[in-house]
Scaffold this motif. Structure first.
Motif, PDB file in Angstrom:
ATOM      1  N   VAL A   1       0.835  -1.205   0.000  1.00  0.00           N
ATOM      2  CA  VAL A   1       0.000   0.000   0.000  1.00  0.00           C
ATOM      3  C   VAL A   1       0.864   1.247   0.000  1.00  0.00           C
ATOM      4  O   VAL A   1       2.032   1.212   0.397  1.00  0.00           O
ATOM      5  CB  VAL A   1      -0.950   0.055   1.219  1.00  0.00           C
ATOM      6  N   ARG A   2       0.257   2.330  -0.455  1.00  0.00           N
ATOM      7  CA  ARG A   2       0.861   3.661  -0.360  1.00  0.00           C
ATOM      8  C   ARG A   2      -0.138   4.501   0.432  1.00  0.00           C
ATOM      9  O   ARG A   2      -1.279   4.676   0.016  1.00  0.00           O
ATOM     10  CB  ARG A   2       1.085   4.252  -1.744  1.00  0.00           C
ATOM     11  N   LEU A   3       0.293   4.991   1.578  1.00  0.00           N
ATOM     12  CA  LEU A   3      -0.529   5.819   2.455  1.00  0.00           C
ATOM     13  C   LEU A   3      -0.122   7.272   2.245  1.00  0.00           C
ATOM     14  O   LEU A   3       1.060   7.606   2.367  1.00  0.00           O
ATOM     15  CB  LEU A   3      -0.299   5.392   3.906  1.00  0.00           C
ATOM     16  N   TRP A   4      -1.092   8.121   1.912  1.00  0.00           N
ATOM     17  CA  TRP A   4      -0.796   9.524   1.630  1.00  0.00           C
ATOM     18  C   TRP A   4      -1.059  10.384   2.849  1.00  0.00           C
ATOM     19  O   TRP A   4      -2.170  10.381   3.391  1.00  0.00           O
ATOM     20  CB  TRP A   4      -1.628  10.017   0.452  1.00  0.00           C
ATOM     21  N   VAL A   5      -0.014  11.085   3.293  1.00  0.00           N
ATOM     22  CA  VAL A   5      -0.102  12.026   4.411  1.00  0.00           C
ATOM     23  C   VAL A   5       0.314  13.379   3.851  1.00  0.00           C
ATOM     24  O   VAL A   5       1.477  13.568   3.492  1.00  0.00           O
ATOM     25  CB  VAL A   5       0.805  11.600   5.579  1.00  0.00           C
TER      26      VAL A   5
ATOM     27  N   VAL B   1       3.415  10.693  12.030  1.00  0.00           N
ATOM     28  CA  VAL B   1       2.633  11.624  11.209  1.00  0.00           C
ATOM     29  C   VAL B   1       1.188  11.181  11.014  1.00  0.00           C
ATOM     30  O   VAL B   1       0.349  11.994  10.655  1.00  0.00           O
ATOM     31  CB  VAL B   1       3.299  11.867   9.832  1.00  0.00           C
ATOM     32  N   VAL B   2       0.871   9.915  11.254  1.00  0.00           N
ATOM     33  CA  VAL B   2      -0.509   9.438  11.136  1.00  0.00           C
ATOM     34  C   VAL B   2      -1.220   9.726  12.451  1.00  0.00           C
ATOM     35  O   VAL B   2      -0.766   9.311  13.519  1.00  0.00           O
ATOM     36  CB  VAL B   2      -0.561   7.931  10.805  1.00  0.00           C
ATOM     37  N   LYS B   3      -2.315  10.453  12.381  1.00  0.00           N
ATOM     38  CA  LYS B   3      -3.013  10.912  13.576  1.00  0.00           C
ATOM     39  C   LYS B   3      -4.372  10.227  13.715  1.00  0.00           C
ATOM     40  O   LYS B   3      -5.124  10.108  12.740  1.00  0.00           O
ATOM     41  CB  LYS B   3      -3.232  12.432  13.530  1.00  0.00           C
ATOM     42  N   LEU B   4      -4.676   9.811  14.913  1.00  0.00           N
ATOM     43  CA  LEU B   4      -5.950   9.188  15.242  1.00  0.00           C
ATOM     44  C   LEU B   4      -7.104  10.121  14.878  1.00  0.00           C
ATOM     45  O   LEU B   4      -7.056  11.317  15.158  1.00  0.00           O
ATOM     46  CB  LEU B   4      -5.977   8.881  16.740  1.00  0.00           C
ATOM     47  N   GLY B   5      -8.112   9.571  14.198  1.00  0.00           N
ATOM     48  CA  GLY B   5      -9.293  10.351  13.839  1.00  0.00           C
ATOM     49  C   GLY B   5      -9.197  11.101  12.528  1.00  0.00           C
ATOM     50  O   GLY B   5     -10.199  11.614  12.035  1.00  0.00           O
ATOM     51  N   LYS B   6      -8.019  11.192  11.928  1.00  0.00           N
ATOM     52  CA  LYS B   6      -7.855  11.877  10.639  1.00  0.00           C
ATOM     53  C   LYS B   6      -8.056  10.884   9.498  1.00  0.00           C
ATOM     54  O   LYS B   6      -7.843   9.687   9.652  1.00  0.00           O
ATOM     55  CB  LYS B   6      -6.478  12.521  10.542  1.00  0.00           C
ATOM     56  N   SER B   7      -8.443  11.399   8.345  1.00  0.00           N
ATOM     57  CA  SER B   7      -8.661  10.558   7.161  1.00  0.00           C
ATOM     58  C   SER B   7      -7.501  10.708   6.187  1.00  0.00           C
ATOM     59  O   SER B   7      -6.932  11.798   6.045  1.00  0.00           O
ATOM     60  CB  SER B   7      -9.968  10.933   6.475  1.00  0.00           C
TER      61      SER B   7
ATOM     62  N   GLU C   1     -10.287   6.421   7.695  1.00  0.00           N
ATOM     63  CA  GLU C   1     -10.062   7.141   8.944  1.00  0.00           C
ATOM     64  C   GLU C   1      -9.224   6.287   9.883  1.00  0.00           C
ATOM     65  O   GLU C   1      -9.539   5.110  10.099  1.00  0.00           O
ATOM     66  CB  GLU C   1     -11.388   7.472   9.615  1.00  0.00           C
ATOM     67  N   ALA C   2      -8.190   6.872  10.450  1.00  0.00           N
ATOM     68  CA  ALA C   2      -7.330   6.165  11.406  1.00  0.00           C
ATOM     69  C   ALA C   2      -8.095   5.987  12.716  1.00  0.00           C
ATOM     70  O   ALA C   2      -8.419   6.954  13.393  1.00  0.00           O
ATOM     71  CB  ALA C   2      -6.042   6.940  11.651  1.00  0.00           C
TER      72      ALA C   2
ATOM     73  N   ASP D   1      -0.565   2.816  16.446  1.00  0.00           N
ATOM     74  CA  ASP D   1       0.560   2.576  17.357  1.00  0.00           C
ATOM     75  C   ASP D   1       1.841   2.828  16.578  1.00  0.00           C
ATOM     76  O   ASP D   1       1.798   3.417  15.504  1.00  0.00           O
ATOM     77  CB  ASP D   1       0.486   1.197  18.029  1.00  0.00           C
ATOM     78  N   ASP D   2       2.973   2.402  17.068  1.00  0.00           N
ATOM     79  CA  ASP D   2       4.229   2.786  16.426  1.00  0.00           C
ATOM     80  C   ASP D   2       4.439   2.186  15.043  1.00  0.00           C
ATOM     81  O   ASP D   2       5.179   2.734  14.242  1.00  0.00           O
ATOM     82  CB  ASP D   2       5.427   2.475  17.330  1.00  0.00           C
ATOM     83  N   ARG D   3       3.787   1.072  14.707  1.00  0.00           N
ATOM     84  CA  ARG D   3       3.996   0.448  13.395  1.00  0.00           C
ATOM     85  C   ARG D   3       2.704   0.079  12.665  1.00  0.00           C
ATOM     86  O   ARG D   3       2.740  -0.274  11.493  1.00  0.00           O
ATOM     87  CB  ARG D   3       4.849  -0.803  13.536  1.00  0.00           C
ATOM     88  N   ARG D   4       1.574   0.093  13.330  1.00  0.00           N
ATOM     89  CA  ARG D   4       0.319  -0.320  12.713  1.00  0.00           C
ATOM     90  C   ARG D   4      -0.727   0.780  12.796  1.00  0.00           C
ATOM     91  O   ARG D   4      -0.792   1.503  13.779  1.00  0.00           O
ATOM     92  CB  ARG D   4      -0.239  -1.561  13.406  1.00  0.00           C
ATOM     93  N   VAL D   5      -1.548   0.837  11.740  1.00  0.00           N
ATOM     94  CA  VAL D   5      -2.678   1.759  11.730  1.00  0.00           C
ATOM     95  C   VAL D   5      -3.914   0.958  11.356  1.00  0.00           C
ATOM     96  O   VAL D   5      -3.933   0.285  10.322  1.00  0.00           O
ATOM     97  CB  VAL D   5      -2.472   2.905  10.720  1.00  0.00           C
ATOM     98  N   GLY D   6      -4.928   1.008  12.207  1.00  0.00           N
ATOM     99  CA  GLY D   6      -6.204   0.383  11.909  1.00  0.00           C
ATOM    100  C   GLY D   6      -7.115   1.433  11.304  1.00  0.00           C
ATOM    101  O   GLY D   6      -7.345   2.492  11.900  1.00  0.00           O
ATOM    102  N   PHE D   7      -7.606   1.168  10.099  1.00  0.00           N
ATOM    103  CA  PHE D   7      -8.425   2.132   9.365  1.00  0.00           C
ATOM    104  C   PHE D   7      -9.850   1.630   9.203  1.00  0.00           C
ATOM    105  O   PHE D   7     -10.078   0.442   8.962  1.00  0.00           O
ATOM    106  CB  PHE D   7      -7.867   2.344   7.953  1.00  0.00           C
ATOM    107  N   GLU D   8     -10.796   2.565   9.277  1.00  0.00           N
ATOM    108  CA  GLU D   8     -12.169   2.314   8.850  1.00  0.00           C
ATOM    109  C   GLU D   8     -12.318   3.013   7.509  1.00  0.00           C
ATOM    110  O   GLU D   8     -11.980   4.201   7.378  1.00  0.00           O
ATOM    111  CB  GLU D   8     -13.167   2.870   9.855  1.00  0.00           C
ATOM    112  N   THR D   9     -12.822   2.303   6.511  1.00  0.00           N
ATOM    113  CA  THR D   9     -12.839   2.824   5.144  1.00  0.00           C
ATOM    114  C   THR D   9     -14.167   3.478   4.787  1.00  0.00           C
ATOM    115  O   THR D   9     -15.193   3.205   5.400  1.00  0.00           O
ATOM    116  CB  THR D   9     -12.540   1.700   4.135  1.00  0.00           C
ATOM    117  N   ASP D  10     -14.123   4.318   3.750  1.00  0.00           N
ATOM    118  CA  ASP D  10     -15.311   5.038   3.298  1.00  0.00           C
ATOM    119  C   ASP D  10     -16.225   4.189   2.428  1.00  0.00           C
ATOM    120  O   ASP D  10     -17.347   4.568   2.155  1.00  0.00           O
ATOM    121  CB  ASP D  10     -14.898   6.308   2.539  1.00  0.00           C
ATOM    122  N   ARG D  11     -15.719   3.061   1.978  1.00  0.00           N
ATOM    123  CA  ARG D  11     -16.527   2.148   1.154  1.00  0.00           C
ATOM    124  C   ARG D  11     -15.992   0.734   1.333  1.00  0.00           C
ATOM    125  O   ARG D  11     -14.954   0.515   1.956  1.00  0.00           O
ATOM    126  CB  ARG D  11     -16.522   2.560  -0.305  1.00  0.00           C
TER     127      ARG D  11
END
Length: 91
Positions: free
Chosen positions: A17-21, A47-53, A71-72, A76-86
């Protein structure tokens, strides 16, 4: 033991994946996915912040690449759990 709060069980998959910040991208891979979310493993970053998309480009090797806005929900230091828009196409 924590209570499971996910709407759907996750399935283990490893897609690049490529995550855009902002205007920068971070490379990583999925650890697992569900119809409404995914877990992304990235190099340690703050740089990945909780609650931001964020835009997530899934570069799944054996299938057509796709992008999601996610949305994050857990960071944690190496993993991001996301809820997706679709719905995440993984079946």
């Amino acid at each position: 033991m924590t209570d499971e709060r996910r709407r759907h069980p996750r399935v283990p998959v490893s897609w690049p994946v490529r995550l855009w910040v902002d205007q920068e991208s971070i490379l990583g891979h999925t650890e697992d996915v569900s119809p409404s979310g995914l877990c992304v493993v990235v190099a340690p970053t703050s740089v990945v912040k909780l609650g931001k998309s964020y835009r997530v480009d899934v570069l799944a090797g054996d299938r057509e690449p796709f992008s999601l806005v996610a949305e994050a929900r857990h960071v944690d230091d190496r993993r991001v759990g996301f809820e997706t828009d679709r719905r995440v196409p993984f079946e």
